[in-house]
Design an enzyme around this catalytic site. Sequence first.
Site, short mmCIF file in Angstrom:
data_model
loop_
_atom_site.label_atom_id
_atom_site.label_comp_id
_atom_site.label_asym_id
_atom_site.label_seq_id
_atom_site.Cartn_x
_atom_site.Cartn_y
_atom_site.Cartn_z
N ASP A 12 -6.74 7.23 18.76
CA ASP A 12 -6.85 6.47 17.53
C ASP A 12 -5.47 6.49 16.86
OD1 ASP A 12 -8.04 5.34 15.10
OD2 ASP A 12 -7.82 7.37 14.28
N ASP A 14 -4.64 5.67 12.77
CA ASP A 14 -4.69 6.22 11.42
C ASP A 14 -5.50 7.51 11.39
OD1 ASP A 14 -3.22 4.14 10.14
OD2 ASP A 14 -4.99 2.87 10.21
#
Length: 231
Positions: A12, A14
């Site tokens: 991922d 953020d």
Amino acid sequence: MSVTVRKLVIFDCDGTLVDSQHAIVAAMTDAFESEGLHAPSREHVVGVVGLSLEIAVARLMPDPGDLARVDRLADAYKAAFRARRLRPDHAEPLYDGVRDTLARLAARDDVRLGIATGKSRRGLDAVLEREGLTGLFATVQTADTHPSKPHPSMILAAMDATAAQAADTVMIGDTTYDIEMALGAGTSAIGVAWGYHSGDALSAAGAHHVSADCVELERALDLIMFQRLTA
């Protein structure tokens, strides 16, 4: 002759690679104020990081059924984030240890790296270019072309793009959406406790391991993904 089985390690963005919470909260505040709405709290905003923007905005709204306002808020958020990115005080720093971990993984012959993020491709490209990470990832999946997490579409597309099997794929993320997405795709899931959802929440969502820092993350990868290569 032995054949090297390549592992697909998907990150991922953020809350996992970069700490963007202050920029996200500030841009969301700008967006809500542009509509004359009370800005959601930091806790509420951080809680929806990882979802596609329109779904995240709807969850923060007092009336999520007002689709026209959802669209206006999403557009206002994107405009606010772009404007803030140009400010000298804008910061989305890499978390401690991330750069070195990525470099070590990228140097392995048995690893391909990927990204699966709720960010737009434009936003992700800005981060990768700024940090000198462009070209490091064999597959990049963003919210522009996929349903929101936790739908497994991003991981399935990443595996398809790299010819990886589910047993040889791991998703690394900081939210329960990442963990649920991985389990939906049939892959391994490692949570990172330095992001936006708690370690307990990640464990409860089904993470195979939750790492407190990048040193522990690399150990978890060795245990979960790489030990089979030398067993």
